[in-house]
Design an enzyme around this catalytic site. Structure first.
Site, PDB file in Angstrom:
ATOM      1  CD  GLN A  29      53.910  59.685  29.736  1.00 50.66           C
ATOM      2  OE1 GLN A  29      54.791  58.847  29.558  1.00 50.66           O
ATOM      3  NE2 GLN A  29      53.815  60.779  28.998  1.00 50.66           N
ATOM      4  CG  ASN A  30      53.423  64.498  34.995  1.00 50.83           C
ATOM      5  OD1 ASN A  30      54.375  63.945  34.447  1.00 50.83           O
ATOM      6  ND2 ASN A  30      52.923  65.642  34.563  1.00 50.83           N
ATOM      7  CG  ASP A  38      52.689  66.346  39.300  1.00 47.30           C
ATOM      8  OD1 ASP A  38      51.469  66.249  39.060  1.00 47.30           O
ATOM      9  OD2 ASP A  38      53.528  66.689  38.428  1.00 47.30           O
ATOM     10  CG  HIS A  45      53.685  56.274  35.132  1.00 45.09           C
ATOM     11  ND1 HIS A  45      54.452  57.164  34.400  1.00 45.09           N
ATOM     12  CD2 HIS A  45      53.483  55.201  34.310  1.00 45.09           C
ATOM     13  CE1 HIS A  45      54.704  56.655  33.205  1.00 45.09           C
ATOM     14  NE2 HIS A  45      54.121  55.474  33.118  1.00 45.09           N
ATOM     15  CB  ILE A  52      60.693  72.475  25.363  1.00 40.45           C
ATOM     16  CG1 ILE A  52      59.660  73.580  25.604  1.00 40.45           C
ATOM     17  CG2 ILE A  52      62.052  73.095  25.022  1.00 40.45           C
ATOM     18  CD1 ILE A  52      59.971  74.467  26.789  1.00 40.45           C
TER      19      ILE A  52
END
EC number: 2.3.1.-
Length: 314
Positions: free
Chosen positions: A143-144, A146, A161, A287
């Site tokens: 979904q990143n 970068d 994305h 997390i």
């Protein structure tokens, strides 16, 4: 936790500088990584069993895998954008409708780009690339935006994305590398300078309206249309063909591992529902709570780059 940031860009010298100071209660953990409990050896063994039994493993990653590379996320407790500020991400329709909003977006992106584009994969990205090379990872969905999985060498990859390293013309569809646009920004703004005091997800920084007003934004060199990063903004939808492609990969898989995602965004969550329909075992490494904890046979709350390199993919 208290954090302060300083970032200055002076276009005339193509110079950028980031100063970050931190007072942090959780030791040497990365600046944008939320607090987490110590690694549980039994949980590590459970994840090892999950991976060992998987023959066609599909992995879906989110912003939590890249926080250890220095990219803030939106939702992490205490350190995400929503926890640190009252600012919201840009909306797709606002970007399309408003030239001033596009100007503000590109000014902020211009300042943030040198740092963002220079960031490197962390041990979690390298671990997944190694799993692919050894035949353990069947497909990777991120979904990143970068490009860190690509930098780590992953090839069986879908960027759900899009990617910030590409720029798209909204009129003619022409695509160019983002680095080429940075050169055009510099040529149009030879004396422009700005100082930001905050880092945001996906290469964004915080600037004042006064700083933005004089920033010049280039148009498409081919047709003169407005330019947009080749990514899915909030409020936009993922290309249906891409959704169908990923759904087929999920149906071909025999297990699904979520890494660093709260799954709050439906564009990723829908594939968890597909996996559930196919009765695939689902493990989640993130997390904090996720939208699908009740659907997982295994949930781990640990930094991705700390845990994934411990797993033997053979």
């Amino acid at each position: 936790m208290r954090m302060s940031f300083g970032l200055t860009f002076r276009a005339a010298k193509s110079h950028w500088m980031v100063n970050v100071s931190r007072q942090c209660s959780h030791g040497s953990v990365g600046l944008f990584v939320p607090p987490s409990p110590p690694l549980d050896p039994e949980k590590v063994r459970e994840l090892q069993r999950f991976i060992t039994l998987s023959k066609r493993l599909l992995v879906m990653t989110g912003a939590g895998i890249s926080t250890e590379s220095g990219i803030p996320d939106y939702r992490s407790e205490k350190v995400g954008l929503y926890a640190r500020t009252d600012k919201k991400p840009i909306q797709h329709m606002d970007f399309l409708r408003s030239a001033p909003i596009r100007q503000r977006y590109w000014a902020r992106n211009f300042v943030g780009w040198p740092r963002f584009s220079s960031l490197q994969p962390n041990p979690a990205h390298w671990a997944l690339s190694n799993w692919e090379r050894l035949g353990k990872l069947y497909w990777l969905v991120t979904q990143n935006v970068d490009a860190l999985h690509t930098k780590a060498g992953s090839q069986r990859l879908t960027e759900l994305h899009g990617c910030m390293h590409r720029v798209l013309c909204l009129d003619c569809g022409e695509k160019i590398p983002r680095r080429a646009l940075q050169e055009r920004f510099e040529a149009l703004n030879p004396t422009w300078s700005a100082e930001a005091h905050g880092l945001a997800p996906d290469g964004d920084v915080f600037l004042t309206e006064e700083q933005v007003q004089s920033f010049q934004v280039p148009s498409c060199a081919r047709c003169g249309g407005p330019l947009k990063p080749d990514v899915v903004f909030f409020g936009d939808t993922v290309n249906p063909d891409k959704v169908d492609f990923v759904r087929r990969r999920v149906k071909e898989a025999d297990s699904l591992l979520v890494v660093g995602s709260s799954l709050q965004v439906y564009s990723g969550y829908r594939f968890i529902l597909t996996a559930r329909e196919k009765q695939l075992p689902i493990a989640i490494l993130n997390i904090g709570p996720t939208r699908s904890d009740d659907l997982a046979c295994l949930k781990l709350d640990s930094p991705c780059g700390e845990l994934l390199p411990l797993i033997d993919p053979h």
